[in-house]
Design a protein around this motif. Sequence first.
Motif, PDB file in Angstrom:
ATOM      1  N   UNK A   1       0.845  -1.217   0.000  1.00 20.10           N
ATOM      2  CA  UNK A   1       0.000   0.000   0.000  1.00 20.10           C
ATOM      3  C   UNK A   1       0.875   1.260   0.000  1.00 20.10           C
TER       4      UNK A   1
ATOM      5  N   UNK B   1       2.990   6.773  -6.850  1.00 15.84           N
ATOM      6  CA  UNK B   1       2.069   7.757  -7.419  1.00 15.84           C
ATOM      7  C   UNK B   1       2.527   9.185  -7.135  1.00 15.84           C
ATOM      8  N   UNK B   2       3.084   9.436  -5.955  1.00 14.37           N
ATOM      9  CA  UNK B   2       3.566  10.790  -5.651  1.00 14.37           C
ATOM     10  C   UNK B   2       4.675  11.164  -6.619  1.00 14.37           C
TER      11      UNK B   2
ATOM     12  N   UNK C   1       1.481   4.091  -3.098  1.00 11.70           N
ATOM     13  CA  UNK C   1       1.213   5.522  -3.015  1.00 11.70           C
ATOM     14  C   UNK C   1       2.479   6.320  -3.322  1.00 11.70           C
TER      15      UNK C   1
END
Lengths: 98, 435
Positions: A1, A8-9, A5
């Motif tokens: 998880x 994605x940042x 993320x």
Amino acid sequence: MTTEIAVRVEDKLFQNRYQVDVGQAHIKVKPHTKPSPALLALLKACPAHCYELNSNGQVEIAADGCVECGTCRVIAEPGGDIEWSYPRGGYGVLFKFG
Amino acid sequence: MIEERFDAIVVGAGMAGNAAAFTLANRGLKVLQIERGEYAGSKNVQGAILYADMLEKMIPDFREDAPLERHLVEQRFWMMDERAHTGLHYRSDDFNEERPNRYTIIRAQFDRWFSSKVQEAGAIVLCETTVKELVKDAYGRVIGVLTDRDGGEVHADVVVLAEGVNGLLGTKADLRAIPKPENVALAVKEMHFLPRETIESRFNLKGDEGTVIEAAGTISRGMAGMGFIYANKESISVGIGCLVSDFQKTGETPYDLLERFKQHPSVAPLLEGSEVKEYAGHLIPEGGYNAVPKLYGDGWVVVGDAAQLNNFVHREGSNLAMTSGRIAAEAIFQVKSRKEPMTAQNLSIYKDMLDNSFVMKDLKKYKDMPGLLHIQSQNFFLTYPQLVSKAMQNFVRVDGTPKVEKEKVTVKSFVAARSWTGLFGDAIRFARAWR
């Protein structure tokens, strides 16, 4: 998880325009053996994911993607965990839209 | 670097700094404005809505050449749970007026334009220059600034600190404290590009009409915060912000929050197929009246976000910044025209003038709001939105249940969640804070 993320940042930051001041970090983390709660909070709160734990469990910063919001400053500067300033004139993030 | 002495140095070229520099230069004062970005606006982030009235007071014909996106004909407020939103929706053709009241703007473009007006008015604008420190004399009076250029000290009678929410210079010089985590929100925002026809059909707009959506509820996951969606000409600004202290407490990540907001079934269809071209993060002053620091001293005044001037209840910030910048400049001009020194005592008229303006009157009106919403964030941003959503669904779903029973279920759910005392208490506290 978490990794998902983080990826994605980086993708988000990739859209931005930066003038990186090589070798001139504008934010410094004070040397420490065990990170304070404030430092640990930066791992999550920084919107550019600039803070990470190194293999020794210390909080490190890579400020290249910094959006200069100051979130880490209000969390961690009063306790002396970080030193915060702006990049030199002209350097850092350059918003196209803002 | 620059040998000559200035009447005023303005630090920062955002809304407050530009308004101050423009007004000072327009009245014939010798002004130096210093901006650390490559150009005015390159470090600034906002939603963004421009309230025309404040700009019109300075530049009456701004509509002729300012880069404006859409004039707003519509405002939506959404109270959200995970799958639904309950909306208040105001739209009026009255807003299709000759001189519209509100526009969406793109700050990097708008600030560049505003800066060109500052230069036309006669100010010297120096970009790519970071001010490192305020320079004080032996008596502690501010007499200039030290920049990161060679021989970078410059002097002036007064320094206008329009340095933004972080207010680094002011805190370094001990003029005010670093903002507290409970008094600032971190907002993250993306710019989504779509063909203008697509935006117009999705938001039910024609021509340059625009709409804004302000959203609160479970999207902030119990933190005090709000999301927003603003329609520009060929892009949509979408973002969400919550108190830094709440991010600290919950360990939520800002980008995850933004992703979830974008994926909400009420939001996703508006953004579908868009191309993202920028991701920004910025702090917003949310402490209200009680967080406003000392506004003036010997040789300095502070304006805009650096002075925490933001009305978070009405989402008004840049107009308070612009107005405080203009008023500070007018105060300085008054002192200057009396040929008096820029002492704290003489500059105190800035605070008097600001107190008499809507800026401080509005902040004062809502002075108890931060305390209420911030301390009770779980109720206002999680429990109530869920209850309202359930009640609405219960109200509109037709399933053969008699209405009396439906009503009972709704009332029961409110009382179970907050108790009668809690409900009345919240209502009274909210009404008091509002008044």
